[in-house]
Design an enzyme around this catalytic site. Structure first.
Site, PDB file in Angstrom:
ATOM      1  N   ASP A   1      49.988 -57.898 -22.696  1.00  0.00           N
ATOM      2  CA  ASP A   1      49.419 -59.236 -22.848  1.00  0.00           C
ATOM      3  C   ASP A   1      49.855 -60.118 -21.680  1.00  0.00           C
ATOM      4  O   ASP A   1      50.952 -59.952 -21.154  1.00  0.00           O
ATOM      5  CB  ASP A   1      49.998 -59.891 -24.113  1.00  0.00           C
ATOM      6  CG  ASP A   1      49.050 -59.786 -25.271  1.00  0.00           C
ATOM      7  OD1 ASP A   1      47.933 -59.292 -25.089  1.00  0.00           O
ATOM      8  OD2 ASP A   1      49.448 -60.211 -26.372  1.00  0.00           O
TER       9      ASP A   1
ATOM     10  N   THR B   1      59.998 -63.976 -32.693  1.00  0.00           N
ATOM     11  CA  THR B   1      58.817 -64.825 -32.579  1.00  0.00           C
ATOM     12  C   THR B   1      59.184 -66.178 -31.963  1.00  0.00           C
ATOM     13  O   THR B   1      60.341 -66.607 -32.017  1.00  0.00           O
ATOM     14  CB  THR B   1      58.156 -64.983 -33.961  1.00  0.00           C
ATOM     15  OG1 THR B   1      56.897 -65.605 -33.787  1.00  0.00           O
ATOM     16  CG2 THR B   1      59.021 -65.821 -34.905  1.00  0.00           C
ATOM     17  N   ALA B   2      58.174 -66.808 -31.372  1.00  0.00           N
ATOM     18  CA  ALA B   2      58.416 -68.053 -30.643  1.00  0.00           C
ATOM     19  C   ALA B   2      59.106 -69.106 -31.516  1.00  0.00           C
ATOM     20  O   ALA B   2      60.024 -69.794 -31.055  1.00  0.00           O
ATOM     21  CB  ALA B   2      57.098 -68.597 -30.097  1.00  0.00           C
TER      22      ALA B   2
ATOM     23  N   GLY C   1      53.707 -60.676 -26.670  1.00  0.00           N
ATOM     24  CA  GLY C   1      54.698 -61.747 -26.695  1.00  0.00           C
ATOM     25  C   GLY C   1      55.182 -61.977 -28.120  1.00  0.00           C
ATOM     26  O   GLY C   1      54.431 -61.768 -29.077  1.00  0.00           O
ATOM     27  N   GLY C   2      56.450 -62.356 -28.252  1.00  0.00           N
ATOM     28  CA  GLY C   2      56.977 -62.681 -29.580  1.00  0.00           C
ATOM     29  C   GLY C   2      56.979 -61.482 -30.495  1.00  0.00           C
ATOM     30  O   GLY C   2      57.450 -60.408 -30.131  1.00  0.00           O
ATOM     31  N   ASP C   3      56.422 -61.670 -31.681  1.00  0.00           N
ATOM     32  CA  ASP C   3      56.336 -60.595 -32.668  1.00  0.00           C
ATOM     33  C   ASP C   3      54.869 -60.185 -32.816  1.00  0.00           C
ATOM     34  O   ASP C   3      53.994 -61.056 -32.866  1.00  0.00           O
ATOM     35  CB  ASP C   3      56.881 -61.110 -34.012  1.00  0.00           C
ATOM     36  CG  ASP C   3      56.868 -60.013 -35.060  1.00  0.00           C
ATOM     37  OD1 ASP C   3      57.903 -59.344 -35.207  1.00  0.00           O
ATOM     38  OD2 ASP C   3      55.823 -59.807 -35.719  1.00  0.00           O
TER      39      ASP C   3
ATOM     40  N   PRO D   1       0.821  -1.214   0.000  1.00  0.00           N
ATOM     41  CA  PRO D   1       0.000   0.000   0.000  1.00  0.00           C
ATOM     42  C   PRO D   1       0.860   1.270   0.000  1.00  0.00           C
ATOM     43  O   PRO D   1       0.471   2.290  -0.573  1.00  0.00           O
ATOM     44  CB  PRO D   1      -0.813  -0.097   1.292  1.00  0.00           C
ATOM     45  CG  PRO D   1      -0.277  -1.246   2.069  1.00  0.00           C
ATOM     46  CD  PRO D   1       0.717  -1.990   1.256  1.00  0.00           C
TER      47      PRO D   1
ATOM     48  N   LYS E   1      44.326 -63.002 -21.912  1.00  0.00           N
ATOM     49  CA  LYS E   1      43.727 -64.068 -21.117  1.00  0.00           C
ATOM     50  C   LYS E   1      44.392 -64.237 -19.772  1.00  0.00           C
ATOM     51  O   LYS E   1      45.588 -64.393 -19.674  1.00  0.00           O
ATOM     52  CB  LYS E   1      43.796 -65.372 -21.899  1.00  0.00           C
ATOM     53  CG  LYS E   1      42.898 -65.342 -23.109  1.00  0.00           C
ATOM     54  CD  LYS E   1      42.895 -66.674 -23.819  1.00  0.00           C
ATOM     55  CE  LYS E   1      42.144 -66.554 -25.126  1.00  0.00           C
ATOM     56  NZ  LYS E   1      43.015 -66.636 -26.288  1.00  0.00           N
TER      57      LYS E   1
ATOM     58  N   MET F   1      50.000 -72.292 -30.927  1.00  0.00           N
ATOM     59  CA  MET F   1      48.694 -72.567 -30.309  1.00  0.00           C
ATOM     60  C   MET F   1      48.189 -73.951 -30.704  1.00  0.00           C
ATOM     61  O   MET F   1      47.015 -74.141 -31.006  1.00  0.00           O
ATOM     62  CB  MET F   1      47.666 -71.495 -30.726  1.00  0.00           C
ATOM     63  CG  MET F   1      48.024 -70.122 -30.174  1.00  0.00           C
ATOM     64  SD  MET F   1      46.982 -68.810 -30.826  1.00  0.00           S
ATOM     65  CE  MET F   1      47.771 -68.468 -32.390  1.00  0.00           C
TER      66      MET F   1
ATOM     67  N   GLY G   1      59.566 -71.954 -24.107  1.00  0.00           N
ATOM     68  CA  GLY G   1      60.886 -71.701 -24.698  1.00  0.00           C
ATOM     69  C   GLY G   1      61.527 -70.431 -24.158  1.00  0.00           C
ATOM     70  O   GLY G   1      60.855 -69.422 -23.960  1.00  0.00           O
TER      71      GLY G   1
HETATM   72  N1  SAH Z   1      53.111 -63.247 -31.293  1.00  0.00           N
HETATM   73  C1  SAH Z   1      53.607 -64.418 -30.669  1.00  0.00           C
HETATM   74  C2  SAH Z   1      52.671 -65.591 -30.783  1.00  0.00           C
HETATM   75  C3  SAH Z   1      51.412 -65.419 -30.024  1.00  0.00           C
HETATM   76  S1  SAH Z   1      50.342 -66.795 -30.211  1.00  0.00           S
HETATM   77  C4  SAH Z   1      54.957 -64.747 -31.270  1.00  0.00           C
HETATM   78  O1  SAH Z   1      55.335 -64.148 -32.273  1.00  0.00           O
HETATM   79  O2  SAH Z   1      55.645 -65.588 -30.726  1.00  0.00           O
HETATM   80  C5  SAH Z   1      50.716 -67.734 -28.775  1.00  0.00           C
HETATM   81  C6  SAH Z   1      51.500 -68.957 -29.115  1.00  0.00           C
HETATM   82  O3  SAH Z   1      52.855 -68.612 -29.298  1.00  0.00           O
HETATM   83  C7  SAH Z   1      51.522 -69.992 -28.039  1.00  0.00           C
HETATM   84  O4  SAH Z   1      50.380 -70.800 -28.066  1.00  0.00           O
HETATM   85  C8  SAH Z   1      52.760 -70.778 -28.408  1.00  0.00           C
HETATM   86  O5  SAH Z   1      52.494 -71.638 -29.491  1.00  0.00           O
HETATM   87  C9  SAH Z   1      53.662 -69.680 -28.923  1.00  0.00           C
HETATM   88  N2  SAH Z   1      54.600 -69.209 -27.885  1.00  0.00           N
HETATM   89  C10 SAH Z   1      54.687 -67.988 -27.390  1.00  0.00           C
HETATM   90  N3  SAH Z   1      55.685 -67.896 -26.479  1.00  0.00           N
HETATM   91  C11 SAH Z   1      56.230 -69.118 -26.423  1.00  0.00           C
HETATM   92  C12 SAH Z   1      57.300 -69.666 -25.672  1.00  0.00           C
HETATM   93  N4  SAH Z   1      58.006 -68.939 -24.793  1.00  0.00           N
HETATM   94  N5  SAH Z   1      57.600 -70.972 -25.870  1.00  0.00           N
HETATM   95  C13 SAH Z   1      56.893 -71.707 -26.745  1.00  0.00           C
HETATM   96  N6  SAH Z   1      55.893 -71.229 -27.463  1.00  0.00           N
HETATM   97  C14 SAH Z   1      55.559 -69.958 -27.309  1.00  0.00           C
END
Ligand code: SAH
Length: 494
Positions: free
Chosen positions: A251, A334-335, A304-306, A43, A273, A386, A415
């Site tokens: 791996d 490689t293996a 692993g390996g190549d 207001p 795995k 493998m 190996g």
């Molecule tokens: N990229 C990897 C292979 C991977 S597949 C390379 O070039 O060696 C995985 C397979 O590799 C396994 O099942 C086995 O057959 C082989 N492998 C890897 N390391 C190994 C080792 N120290 N001794 C024997 N086999 C191996």
């Protein structure tokens, strides 16, 4: 926290203030800082309110309060200072579900009015839940002293650059880095000193600098072969790259000793795995690599390996390319190569072994199929990766396709590692050897290679799995039952 702070859009909304005295004046002043339309019901008016009403800044309804006065309001202030009237206002607002504040009567309030540090559009709201308005004012004074007067204008300036920045700096990380730098940059100093044109130039220079640096700073992925286990079998390049990594995506097959060569504070992400856990899908690994690179990280994908031999490196390179991320591959031993070296087993030998193939025993869907007929021919040499789980299948296929049962087979498990095992056997005893010697892998299975072929003495560490029996009349039927063959092989061992 009982009261939750939020910023409420008052543009084109009605705020109704009930009361014409000093309390109403304080709220009206506050509301006039916003875009709200302010209506006052009273207001009589305080002289300052009368001025505002005369200027048309507020819409004054000269009358006593009635509940209908609140219709259409977004917020209501009950500011008469008279408990019974403020109480009526609050009740009427609640009945209409309109948020209400009864000044200095917290129990009637839906919301509290914060102390404000106003550098619109930068606004700091300070609340104490009514506990201490004096403390709130102290904090406000403190912040006021620290925030530059033109901060709001500077925020608008930053906002005016947004489109330009979006255009030049493609991803979010780049932009975040730019803005981090911008708010500390000369552009800010120029702007706050009132030199808008120089500020704009400085901002432009900064945007360009970030656009160029973005290329250099963008993440990178190295696909690195870690070799078979023994870290000394890693390349120098792999070691260097591991030393420079921000993130290492590892791996399970990679030997832990290899990681001793990696930068200590690099983040490690384990994929692949793990016993008892579901394995990560390749698409998820790709997504991790892309995401980490997009964060600007130097990523090492350690395998692993190549990487390009049964390592799914090709899929990762393709995914990175598709995402526009730079990558490079560092090969690894490689293996097949490493295990052969460890066992002194030449993979090729002049006049004897002219070719050597790499095979996989397993595929995503089960055992792998091959041109068994060609592989079974005399003089072939190959290594199976493998292959442990598929040993029965491999043996069966080779024999039914005519392989000489006494063809040498060498299995190397783990190996180059401490627990390495080398087993010498023959084509017709492969499956029995894997089972009897409990070979679980990783293992490489060589078929068609033997030390004798190269005139090399069989190393002492080699175990022999001798299969004394010979399968004389092997049915040439592809549907030959593997268990039957296994039975024959086992029988032969006795
Ligand atoms: N990229 C990897 C292979 C991977 S597949 C390379 O070039 O060696 C995985 C397979 O590799 C396994 O099942 C086995 O057959 C082989 N492998 C890897 N390391 C190994 C080792 N120290 N001794 C024997 N086999 C191996």
């Amino acid at each position: 926290m009982r009261y939750y702070p939020l910023f409420f859009d008052l543009q084109n909304k009605h705020v109704i203030v009930i009361g014409g005295g000093p309390r109403a004046l304080a709220k009206v002043r506050l509301m006039l800082k916003t875009d709200a339309r302010v209506r006052l019901v009273a207001p009589l008016l305080h002289p300052d309110l009368a001025v505002l009403a005369a200027e048309g800044a507020i819409d004054w309804r000269q009358k006593r309060f009635a509940p209908e006065d609140l219709d259409g309001a977004a917020l209501v202030y009950a500011a008469t200072g008279l408990d019974d009237i403020d109480g009526q206002v609050a009740a009427a607002a609640k009945a209409r579900q309109i948020l209400v504040n009864a000044v200095d009567t917290p129990h009637l309030c839906d919301f509290l009015t914060p102390a404000l540090v106003d550098r619109d559009p930068i606004v700091v709201a300070i609340g104490t839940e009514g506990a201490s308005p004096v403390l709130a004012r102290g904090i406000k004074a403190h912040l006021d002293g620290h925030l530059p007067e033109h901060l709001g204008a500077f925020a608008r300036f930053a906002s005016s650059l947004r489109n330009r920045v979006k255009l030049r700096l493609g991803d979010e990380t780049q932009r975040r880095r730019f803005w981090d730098a911008f708010f500390r940059s000369p552009a800010r100093h120029f702007f706050l000193a009132g030199e808008a044109a120089r500020a704009r130039d400085a901002a432009e220079t900064l945007i360009e600098a970030h656009a160029e640096a973005a290329d250099a700073r963008a993440g990178f992925v190295w696909l690195v072969g870690a070799g078979p286990g023994d870290p000394e079998l890693m390349t120098l390049k792999a070691q260097r790259v591991l030393q420079e990594a921000d993130v290492i995506v590892v791996d399970r097959l990679v030997d832990e000793r290899v990681l001793d060569y990696a930068r200590r504070d690099a983040q490690r992400i384990y994929v692949g795995k793990a016993p008892g856990k579901p394995s990560i899908k390749q698409s998820e690994i790709n997504a991790i690599l892309i995401e980490q690179a997009q964060l600007g990280h130097n990523v090492v994908r350690l395998k692993g390996g190549d990487p390009f031999i049964f390592g799914r490196g090709g899929e990762e390179v393709a995914a990175l390319e598709a995402a526009g991320i730079d990558c490079a591959v560092v090969p690894g031993i490689t293996a097949a190569s490493a295990c052969a070296a460890s066992a002194r087993l030449p993979l090729t030998h002049r006049e004897v072994t002219r070719s050597f193939s790499l095979l996989t025993g397993a595929t995503a869907s089960g055992v792998a199929d091959h041109d068994w007929h060609a592989l079974a021919r005399a003089g072939q040499a190959f290594g199976v990766y493998m292959g442990v789980g598929a040993a029965g299948h491999i043996q069966h296929q080779l024999l039914v396709h005519g392989m000489e049962p006494a063809t040498p087979v060498i299995i190397i498990e783990n190996g180059t590692r401490d627990n390495e095992r080398i087993i010498e056997t023959r084509a017709d005893a492969l499956s029995a050897a894997v089972k009897s010697l409990d070979i679980r892998g990783p293992a490489l299975i060589y078929v068609g290679l033997h030390w004798d072929q190269a005139g090399i003495a069989r190393p002492a560490k080699v175990e022999s799995f001798v299969h004394s029996g010979t399968i004389v009349a092997l049915p040439q039927r592809t549907e030959l039952d593997a268990s039957h063959l296994h039975h024959v092989a086992q029988g032969g061992m006795q």
